[in-house]
Design an enzyme around this catalytic site. Structure first.
Site, PDB file in Angstrom:
ATOM      1  N   GLN A 607       5.273  -9.561   2.404  1.00 13.92           N
ATOM      2  CA  GLN A 607       5.256  -8.428   2.406  1.00 13.92           C
ATOM      3  C   GLN A 607       4.058  -8.093   3.391  1.00 13.92           C
ATOM      4  O   GLN A 607       4.345  -6.953   3.529  1.00 13.92           O
ATOM      5  CB  GLN A 607       3.985  -8.541   0.996  1.00 13.92           C
ATOM      6  CG  GLN A 607       4.953  -7.673  -0.604  1.00 13.92           C
ATOM      7  CD  GLN A 607       6.041  -6.848  -0.013  1.00 13.92           C
ATOM      8  OE1 GLN A 607       5.282  -5.572  -0.393  1.00 13.92           O
ATOM      9  NE2 GLN A 607       6.641  -6.772   0.167  1.00 13.92           N
ATOM     10  N   GLU A 674       0.366  -3.375   0.527  1.00 16.22           N
ATOM     11  CA  GLU A 674       0.380  -1.999   1.475  1.00 16.22           C
ATOM     12  C   GLU A 674      -0.984  -2.926   2.409  1.00 16.22           C
ATOM     13  O   GLU A 674      -1.080  -2.087   3.585  1.00 16.22           O
ATOM     14  CB  GLU A 674      -0.739  -0.569   0.834  1.00 16.22           C
ATOM     15  CG  GLU A 674       0.860  -0.180   0.281  1.00 16.22           C
ATOM     16  CD  GLU A 674       0.509   0.417  -1.611  1.00 16.22           C
ATOM     17  OE1 GLU A 674       0.561   2.249  -0.556  1.00 16.22           O
ATOM     18  OE2 GLU A 674       0.325   0.471  -1.728  1.00 16.22           O
TER      19      GLU A 674
HETATM   20 MO1  MOS Z   1       3.458   3.104  -2.042  1.00 14.14          MO
HETATM   21  S1  MOS Z   1       2.873   4.655  -0.903  1.00 14.14           S
HETATM   22  O1  MOS Z   1       1.943   3.622  -3.286  1.00 14.14           O
HETATM   23  O2  MOS Z   1       4.584   2.921  -2.506  1.00 14.14           O
END
Ligand code: MOS
Length: 708
Positions: A607, A674
């Site tokens: 990730q 993220e």
């Molecule tokens: Mo992420 S942009 O919250 O899939």
């Protein structure tokens, strides 16, 4: 003592349990489900950005062999309004109200769709549909000096739009060192490998519909389809066990979902629709461009006295997404005087939506570039500057951090990267025609948690079935959730069979906001613990003949009210910039993260590696180019919309520090989907400055900007 997951299977670098299926091509994706009598749907997109459809001539299309029907606002089924108010502002209703009126709100909007026996027939017929428009002037240009910028009610997902403390103007005026710069980031388009696709099939009685659909959350798609078609949610079944990436663009239904469901209803046959790569650029969301003014005030020692982060960005006329670009600036550094604001322009463009770390990714490019500029102005090492401004508590809420590993990440990274000794002087290091530089930036991402439920069943053979409508978009959720279940049940992994990607399973949130492991893992932990305890206490460890089951849910975490919860990280980049061509190469990236306990190091590394590559892509390549004459983004394919590939990436080193944070959830895990993209672009921009002495405040960092 707090209930926590005892780690046995978790923490191990288990390979993907869906890995063999994926690499042998037997994992089925939405478009691939074989259904008898399927029809193919091809959309016709508007060629104007604003106006209305005056007439549609479908006769030439209808005359082609194999055409089943042509849908448009003139004949399509009526949909119920989707007034779900999600996420905020104008509801998604208008955006998903395909064929409900003659209005055109953006270029590329679906104004008709051909349903045919083959994809080729549908595509050919679509090219023959003649649409006449009454064109109205469109307004598509984002500028900070627009007089119609507005303050949205809230920003995504539920933050205050503006915050303010102390007196920023006075602090800036009296600061021994201050800076005032504007950073800009472009529109960027989500490009998951698998295009958005829906295969819809209605039951014979027309009372229920099944969708094989590429999405990041089966329940959210089900809810929108159920509302639009006036069905109770249990009559809509959404199936999505395998999804080829989403990056935020598959969290909500897009217009093609409604088109496919309508097509299947009208044709009374299964209907499938996959967006082409070109269509994805208008119909699958994108990241807003941003114009960010950052002002910093500091003492001679580098201690910040003021931080102001004012953002101008855009949203669509048809749907509002107010991206939370300045929220990281609320928690990163200590300063008594501070403000953040967000203002939006409402434009006649396709709907912008979520793209990996919406808010943090563009916002931290600006803040972390500005920190680098401040370090130079103060004559301080950029790591030392960040350490000096490390807050003891959340600077705006005053809440303690549940854990905050930023300084550890910076220090660990400095050591691994070989940061010291570093001469801060730019344009000093050279290898032939290449200027060499290094840069650092911080990362952060909040811990989100959304309600979810799970059901765990055990049979006489001690096989455990764990069901939850979670979603694996390539993240490794299949594997990680199985590990969590096995440990919560205290059984070997082989006994656990996970079921996800299906709206008939217990309700779950979508795979967004890096919240999956937290939200779904917690629900599974609760359900599995309940089964384990009942089995032990009520049945003496012997499974009854009829089996045993228990459900569990992850509710709102009460500690989220007492603690500020975020993951942190430090990104380091080495760049080489060619003196004559301006070409930028990135031989080395390092990311060190503090994201709580890592459930599966192999999945987490993957990730973070992917996200850092996406950050490199954001730094150097990705830009959606607007042509104001047409009112649209014009680079609609991979020839012209550039994304980093293997050849663009040198060595990426990903690591993390040990962090146990049981305030966040019983797994102690914060989510890693993220944070890896946050800060990468700033680290590269800072390294480019160190190499060349040229400060690029406008992404992406292309050759022309370095040759000016
Ligand atoms: Mo992420 S942009 O919250 O899939």
């Amino acid at each position: 003592m707090k209930t926590q997951l005892i780690m046995r299977a978790t923490g191990a670098p288990l390979p993907r349990i869906d890995g063999v299926q994926k690499v042998t091509g037997t994992a089925k994706y939405a478009y691939e489900y074989p259904l008898e009598g399927v029809t193919y749907v091809f959309p016709v997109q508007s060629t104007i950005a604003r106006g209305r459809v005056v007439s549609i001539d479908t006769s030439a299309a209808q005359a082609l062999p194999g055409v089943v029907t042509v849908l448009s606002h003139e004949n399509a089924p009526r949909l119920a309004p989707l007034d779900n108010g999600r996420p905020l502002g104008r509801s998604i209703s208008q955006y998903l109200a395909v064929f409900q009126s003659d209005a055109v709100a953006y270029r590329g909007q679906v104004v008709a769709a051909v349903v045919a026996e083959t994809l080729e027939m549908a595509r050919q017929a679509a090219s023959l549909v003649a649409v006449h428009y009454e064109e109205q002037p469109h307004d598509v240009e984002l500028r900070a000096d627009r007089s119609d910028l507005y303050k949205p009610e809230k920003i995504n997902p539920d933050y205050e739009t503006d915050t303010a403390q102390g007196d920023v103007e006075a602090a800036l005026a009296s600061a021994p060192i201050s800076l005032d710069h504007t950073y800009t980031t472009p529109a960027e388009h989500n490009n998951p490998l698998e295009p958005h696709a829906t295969l819809a099939v209605w039951s014979d009685d027309g009372e229920s519909v099944t969708l094989y659909d590429a999405n990041q959350g089966a329940d959210w798609i089900r809810d929108d389809v159920a509302k639009a078609f006036g069905l109770p949610p249990e009559r809509v079944h959404v199936i999505a066990p395998n999804v080829g990436g989403g990056f935020g663009s598959k969290l909500l239904a897009h217009p093609h979902v409604m088109v496919a469901v309508m097509a299947a209803q009208v044709a009374q046959r299964p209907a499938k629709l996959a967006l082409t790569r070109q269509q994805m650029f208008a119909l699958a969301g994108y990241r807003t461009p941003t114009i960010q003014r950052i002002r910093l005030g500091a003492g001679g020692d580098g201690r910040l006295t003021a931080i102001a982060h004012d953002v101008v960005e855009q949203t669509a006329a048809i749907y509002e997404l107010a991206e939370q670009t300045a929220v990281s600036s609320r928690i990163m550094y200590s300063a008594p005087n501070r403000r953040t604001t967000h203002r939006l322009a409402r434009l006649d463009l396709p709907a912008n939506m979520w793209m990996r770390a919406p808010g943090e990714a563009p916002g931290m490019f600006a803040l972390e570039s500005a920190l680098d500029e401040l370090a130079i102005a103060c004559g301080l090492d950029p790591i030392e500057l960040r350490v000096r401004n490390e807050p003891a508590v959340d600077p705006e809420t005053g809440h303690p951090f549940s854990s905050r590993g930023l300084v550890s990440c910076l220090r660990e990274g400095a050591q691994r990267f070989g940061w010291v000794p570093r001469d801060p002087q730019p344009r000093l290091r050279r290898d032939g025609p290449w200027l060499i530089g290094s840069g650092v930036a911080a990362s952060t991402y909040p811990v989100y948690q959304f309600p979810a439920a799970a059901l765990v069943r055990v049979d006489r053979a001690e096989r455990y079935r764990v069901g939850i409508a979670a979603s694996d978009i390539g993240t490794g959720a299949w594997t990680v959730l199985t590990q969590i279940a096995a440990d919560a049940l205290e059984v070997p992994l082989e006994r656990v069979q996970l079921e996800i990607g299906d709206s008939s399973l217990p309700r779950a949130s979508g795979a967004g906001g890096s919240s999956g492991t937290t939200s779904w893992g917690w629900a599974i932990f609760n359900a599995a613990s309940a089964v384990r305890i009942r089995l032990r206490d009520e049945y003496g460890g012997v499974v009854p003949a009829e089996g045993l089951e228990a459900s569990g849910a992850s509710e709102t975490n009460p500690e989220a009210q007492q603690f500020s919860m975020h993951a942190f990280g430090a990104q380091f980049a080495e760049v080489r910039v060619h003196v004559t061509t301006g070409e930028v190469r990135v031989p080395r990236l390092l990311g060190v993260f503090a994201a709580g306990r890592i459930i599966n190091p192999k999945m987490a590394r993957s990730q973070l590696l992917g996200a850092m590559t996406m950050g490199l892509s954001m730094a150097l390549h990705e830009v959606s180019v607007l042509d104001p004459r047409f009112g649209d983004y014009v680079n609609h394919d991979f020839a012209e919309y550039h994304i980093a590939t293997n050849a663009d990436v040198g060595t990426i080193d990903v690591t993390w520090i040990d962090e146990e944070d049981l305030h966040v959830n019983p797994m102690g895990a914060k989510g890693v989907g993220e944070i890896g993209i946050v800060g990468t672009a700033a680290a590269i921009a800072n390294a480019v400055y160190h190499a060349t002495g040229i400060r690029i405040r406008d992404l992406p960092i292309t050759l022309d900007k370095l040759l000016r």
